[in-house]
Motif scaffolding. Structure first.
Motif, short mmCIF file in Angstrom:
data_model
loop_
_atom_site.label_atom_id
_atom_site.label_comp_id
_atom_site.label_asym_id
_atom_site.label_seq_id
_atom_site.Cartn_x
_atom_site.Cartn_y
_atom_site.Cartn_z
N HIS A 283 0.94 -1.42 -0.07
CA HIS A 283 0.04 -0.08 0.05
C HIS A 283 0.77 1.19 -0.02
O HIS A 283 0.54 2.31 -0.64
CB HIS A 283 -0.82 -0.15 1.18
CG HIS A 283 -2.07 -0.73 1.13
ND1 HIS A 283 -3.37 -0.17 0.68
CD2 HIS A 283 -2.49 -2.01 1.46
CE1 HIS A 283 -4.23 -1.08 0.64
NE2 HIS A 283 -3.79 -2.25 1.16
N THR A 284 1.88 1.14 0.67
CA THR A 284 2.87 2.39 1.10
C THR A 284 3.60 2.57 -0.14
O THR A 284 4.67 3.54 0.10
CB THR A 284 3.40 2.38 2.33
OG1 THR A 284 4.26 1.45 2.47
CG2 THR A 284 2.26 2.17 3.27
N PRO A 289 -4.58 8.09 -1.92
CA PRO A 289 -5.33 7.50 -1.00
C PRO A 289 -5.12 5.92 -0.69
O PRO A 289 -5.45 5.42 0.64
CB PRO A 289 -6.92 7.77 -1.58
CG PRO A 289 -6.69 9.10 -2.30
CD PRO A 289 -5.17 8.74 -2.78
N ILE A 290 -4.61 5.27 -1.38
CA ILE A 290 -4.27 3.98 -1.25
C ILE A 290 -3.43 3.67 -0.20
O ILE A 290 -3.29 2.57 0.24
CB ILE A 290 -3.96 3.40 -2.64
CG1 ILE A 290 -3.97 1.67 -2.55
CG2 ILE A 290 -2.21 3.71 -2.89
CD1 ILE A 290 -3.67 1.01 -3.87
N ARG A 291 -2.81 4.84 0.19
CA ARG A 291 -1.51 4.46 1.24
C ARG A 291 -2.27 4.79 2.63
O ARG A 291 -1.62 4.32 3.58
CB ARG A 291 -0.52 5.80 0.96
CG ARG A 291 0.65 5.77 1.72
CD ARG A 291 1.47 6.78 1.30
NE ARG A 291 2.78 6.93 2.37
CZ ARG A 291 4.02 6.83 1.55
NH1 ARG A 291 4.17 6.51 0.31
NH2 ARG A 291 4.89 6.80 2.32
N SER A 292 -3.61 4.93 2.76
CA SER A 292 -4.13 5.13 4.02
C SER A 292 -5.27 4.17 4.16
O SER A 292 -6.20 4.04 3.13
CB SER A 292 -4.58 6.63 4.39
OG SER A 292 -5.30 6.79 5.55
N ALA B 80 6.91 5.05 5.48
CA ALA B 80 6.37 3.91 4.84
C ALA B 80 6.06 2.94 5.96
O ALA B 80 4.98 2.23 5.84
CB ALA B 80 7.15 3.57 3.51
N GLN B 83 3.29 3.74 8.05
CA GLN B 83 1.82 3.77 7.32
C GLN B 83 1.41 2.47 6.92
O GLN B 83 0.06 2.01 6.85
CB GLN B 83 2.00 4.71 6.20
CG GLN B 83 2.15 6.19 6.12
CD GLN B 83 2.49 6.97 4.87
OE1 GLN B 83 2.96 6.50 4.20
NE2 GLN B 83 1.90 8.17 4.97
N ALA B 84 2.36 1.69 6.78
CA ALA B 84 2.15 0.09 6.63
C ALA B 84 1.45 -0.48 7.95
O ALA B 84 0.43 -1.19 8.05
CB ALA B 84 3.30 -0.65 6.05
N PHE B 87 -2.12 0.24 8.73
CA PHE B 87 -3.10 -1.27 8.23
C PHE B 87 -3.53 -1.99 9.20
O PHE B 87 -4.36 -2.60 9.09
CB PHE B 87 -2.49 -1.55 6.74
CG PHE B 87 -2.89 -0.55 5.59
CD1 PHE B 87 -1.94 0.38 5.30
CD2 PHE B 87 -3.94 -0.72 5.01
CE1 PHE B 87 -2.16 1.12 4.14
CE2 PHE B 87 -4.09 0.09 3.75
CZ PHE B 87 -3.35 1.08 3.52
N LEU B 124 -5.72 13.63 4.23
CA LEU B 124 -6.38 12.24 3.90
C LEU B 124 -7.10 12.13 5.41
O LEU B 124 -8.21 11.43 5.29
CB LEU B 124 -5.66 11.10 3.68
CG LEU B 124 -5.25 11.01 2.05
CD1 LEU B 124 -4.13 9.91 1.84
CD2 LEU B 124 -6.36 10.77 1.33
N HIS B 157 -9.63 17.17 -0.10
CA HIS B 157 -9.95 15.97 0.98
C HIS B 157 -10.77 16.55 2.20
O HIS B 157 -11.39 15.74 3.10
CB HIS B 157 -8.70 15.31 1.48
CG HIS B 157 -8.06 14.44 0.40
ND1 HIS B 157 -8.59 13.57 -0.37
CD2 HIS B 157 -6.63 14.82 0.24
CE1 HIS B 157 -7.75 13.10 -1.13
NE2 HIS B 157 -6.45 13.76 -0.83
#
Lengths: 413, 295
Positions: A283-284, A289-292, B80, B83-84, B87, B124, B157
């Protein structure tokens, strides 16, 4: 005289769709020689695209031809039909089952079919790609209606707890993808959800004709007239997806490849670590938006990314024989976990439960139905999503991956 | 290949090389029970310990991100990783407040790429501080932290409506084509912008990119305004071929416009275009429109 073939895997228009899992078929003679006599026929794989395997038992060892004797009085003969592993269709009708009278060579019946398989997005033909894109653009519409429900299933807060950070991450997303895929197939039954294999270069995927390429601000550009050009979600138009880590003709760097992902271990608890790496890192590899997590499904690439996550799970299940829920290594045997993540739990939103700790709304209703199969049912449990192939003898769910074969539990007759 | 042979070949491929391990911070978080609070659970003992700021790898990633003396590449990978980790939903919850603080700090970092990523993450999440930074940059109260087009894109956003007035002003200024294209997309949520979007869509003096961006916004805002203009553009042989292709592409795919296929005159015109157009996007759009009709 002719032979009537009935295959338990047809769409609204009676067209046959198959995967790698054998499905039950009956063949019977019409206007035959009558009671006490038989008609010697060959059941034959006759297509030039998708290939078929035929057998008298539900096995992964079928053959392209099978000689049988059909009762002359019209009684049905039962056999099994599957797509031959490694030989999927590119279009409906390129797979064909023929019934040929052995004595005369007369074709007594012809059934066109499609071996419909989830494929590597980078390997799709232009026609396969376009059929998928048109179906997806149609489903998106104006970002309202059914697509909005998919969007609303994957937002922050309690919905995210239903689907992430716990053992049910993989079965929840398998269900989510199946729900979306069935909606796409309602638009075009020849479509199967492709996967973006994020550990290899995918220059055809990252092109103006497929998932688009970003401008300097990350705004995705398409070929004029592209089916996703008018993509809308959350009241916002277009797609933002910067490629922050790799170029279109490279693979993303810094995340585990397939080999190492399957090497995480043969117990589900070890494999589930993939939620962080490679899933989260995939994703990152982008901006946008795909990153969150709460905004990721705004990008259509999200569904191809997760199809690969599911494919990796499916491959792990195949390689380590981990389909059966009675196997403690097939799923997390500890717990209890948060509701929605235990084997016997049904999953939100398909179960419609809106009392705490579940979210207060359940967008989308029950899981989309399929004319081909009955599994996993409208409100699937975590358990139901493990054996998607029906390898344990139960029903299959109507999807397969191009590089994950059918196999049967040896204990099942 | 037969399934048995495939399995053997696959097993060989799995066994033949040294194995990579997952990123330690992510693996450790993934193994952490979701309902655990308090002390950090031990990571997989097979993973190497990370030198530096204590035993919690997530906290260390936040520290790396925040440390402006570290190489940018290292800080970007820390971002990164975080942010991963996000999820993983509830497992990341203990770190969210510190993570947000780090993002706000990085939003004004010296490195343009890093601060753009941080601002995007905050935007976001509809972060108020990020919105104020973006607005201040657009309205001259501070040096812009990101290019104008990116600032307009990120403000979209936000649902406080700050983006709308900015979008109109950017369109009025007309000095930044990329920013204009972002601005028209913002107007997709403004009920009062139908006429402006229609005017931009029609404007032959505008670039094809701006016209199509306006069309996408108009389609989202008011399909009743979009459809007749899309049809007119498709039917006009003097129109820009890319704008025609995009317009017809929308009519072909989006269910709201399926009724255009009930108009024999329009369908006949599309057939005429197909027969005369050279291979390219416009012809592809005609093929798609007519093939959907024939099913």
């Amino acid at each position: 005289m002719k032979v009537e073939v009935k295959i338990a895997s047809v769409d609204h228009d009676g067209r046959v769709y198959l995967g790698w899992t054998p499905v039950e078929v009956t063949a019977r003679v019409v206007d035959g020689p009558g009671d006490g006599r038989t008609v010697a026929v060959t059941l034959r794989n006759a297509g030039t695209g998708g290939q078929l395997d035929i057998s008298l038992s539900r096995t992964m060892q079928g053959a392209p031809n099978l000689d049988v004797d059909l009762p002359g009085d019209g009684s049905p003969l039962r056999f099994w039909l599957a797509g031959r592993f490694g030989r999927p269709s590119a279009a409906f009708g390129d797979a064909v089952l023929q019934v040929v009278e052995r004595a005369s060579g007369t074709v007594l019946g012809t059934t066109p079919a499609m071996v419909r398989i989830r494929k590597d997005a980078n390997a799709l033909t232009d026609e396969e790609r376009d059929r998928f894109l048109v179906a997806f653009g149609t489903l998106n519409g104006r970002g309202t209606g059914r697509f909005k429900e998919f969007r609303d299933m994957h937002v922050g807060g309690r919905p995210l707890e239903e689907s992430h950070g716990n053992m049910g991450f993989l079965p929840w997303h398998r269900t989510y993808l199946l729900d979306l895929e069935r909606e796409l197939q309602d638009i075009d039954p020849t479509v199967a959800l492709p996967y973006w294999r994020f550990d290899t270069a995918a220059p055809r995927v990252f092109s103006h004709g497929f998932m688009g390429l970003p401008d300097p601000n990350g705004r995705v550009r398409f070929t004029p007239g592209h089916p996703l050009e008018f993509w809308t979600t959350d009241g916002q138009v277009g797609i933002v997806r910067a490629m922050t880590n790799f170029r279109p003709d490279d693979a993303p760097s810094g995340l585990m490849g397939e080999r190492d992902t399957l090497g995480l271990g043969d117990d589900y608890v070890d494999f589930a670590v993939m939620e962080g790496d490679p899933h989260g890192l995939a994703h990152t590899r982008f901006g946008g938006p795909i990153r969150s997590p709460p905004t990721a499904p705004r990008d259509p690439l999200f569904f191809l990314l997760h199809a690969n996550v599911d494919r990796l799970w499916a491959k792990w299940q195949w390689f380590y024989d981990r389909l059966g829920d009675a196997d403690p290594a097939a799923y997390a045997s500890g717990g209890p976990y948060r509701v929605g993540h235990n084997l016997s739990d049904t999953m939100w939103p398909w179960n419609g439960v809106t009392t705490a700790p579940r979210p207060s709304t359940a967008p989308g209703g029950t899981l989309a139905a399929s004319t081909l199969v009955t599994a996993p049912g409208p409100s699937p449990s975590v358990r139901a999503m493990l054996d998607y192939k029906g390898a344990g003898g139960g029903p299959h769910q109507g999807f397969d991956y191009d590089d994950v074969p059918f196999w049967r539990d040896p204990a099942v007759a | 290949m037969a399934p048995d042979g495939f399995r053997e070949a696959y097993a060989d491929a799995l066994d033949n090389r040294p194995r990579e391990r997952p990123r330690p911070a992510l693996a450790a978080l993934a193994r952490r029970p979701s309902d655990a609070g308090g002390a950090f659970q031990s990571a997989d003992p097979a993973q190497p310990r990370i030198a530096g700021a204590g035993p919690d790898p997530m906290k260390q990633q936040i520290a790396i991100l925040s440390d402006a003396t570290r190489p940018v590449a290292e800080r970007e990978e820390a971002l990164a990783t975080l942010q991963a980790a996000a999820f993983m939903g509830p497992k990341f919850n203990p770190y969210r407040a510190a993570y947000r603080s780090a993002l706000r700090q990085v939003a004004i970092d010296a490195d343009a790429h890093l601060r753009a990523q941080a601002l995007e993450s905050l935007a976001l999440d509809k972060d108020d501080y990020a919105r104020s930074l973006l607005l201040d940059g657009l309205e001259g109260r501070r040096d812009p932290l990101v290019p104008k087009a990116k600032a307009v894109q990120l403000l979209a956003h936000d649902d406080h409506g700050a983006a709308l007035s900015v979008a109109h002003r950017v369109l009025d200024e007309a000095d930044d084509p990329q920013a204009q294209q972002e601005a028209v997309r913002v107007l997709a949520s403004d009920p009062g912008s139908g006429s402006r979007l229609l005017g931009l869509y029609r404007d032959r003096g505008a670039t094809a990119e701006l016209r199509v961006a306006s069309a996408t916004a108009l389609h989202a805002l008011d399909p009743g305004l979009f459809e007749p203009e899309a049809r007119r553009i498709v039917e006009d042989d003097d129109e820009d071929p890319d704008v025609r292709a995009s317009s017809l592409g929308a009519l072909a795919v989006i269910p709201r416009y399926a009724s255009t296929r009930n108009d024999p005159a329009f369908v006949g015109k599309v057939e005429e275009i197909r027969n005369s157009a050279a291979d390219g996007p416009l012809k592809t759009s005609t093929d798609r429109y007519l093939s959907e009709r024939s099913e």
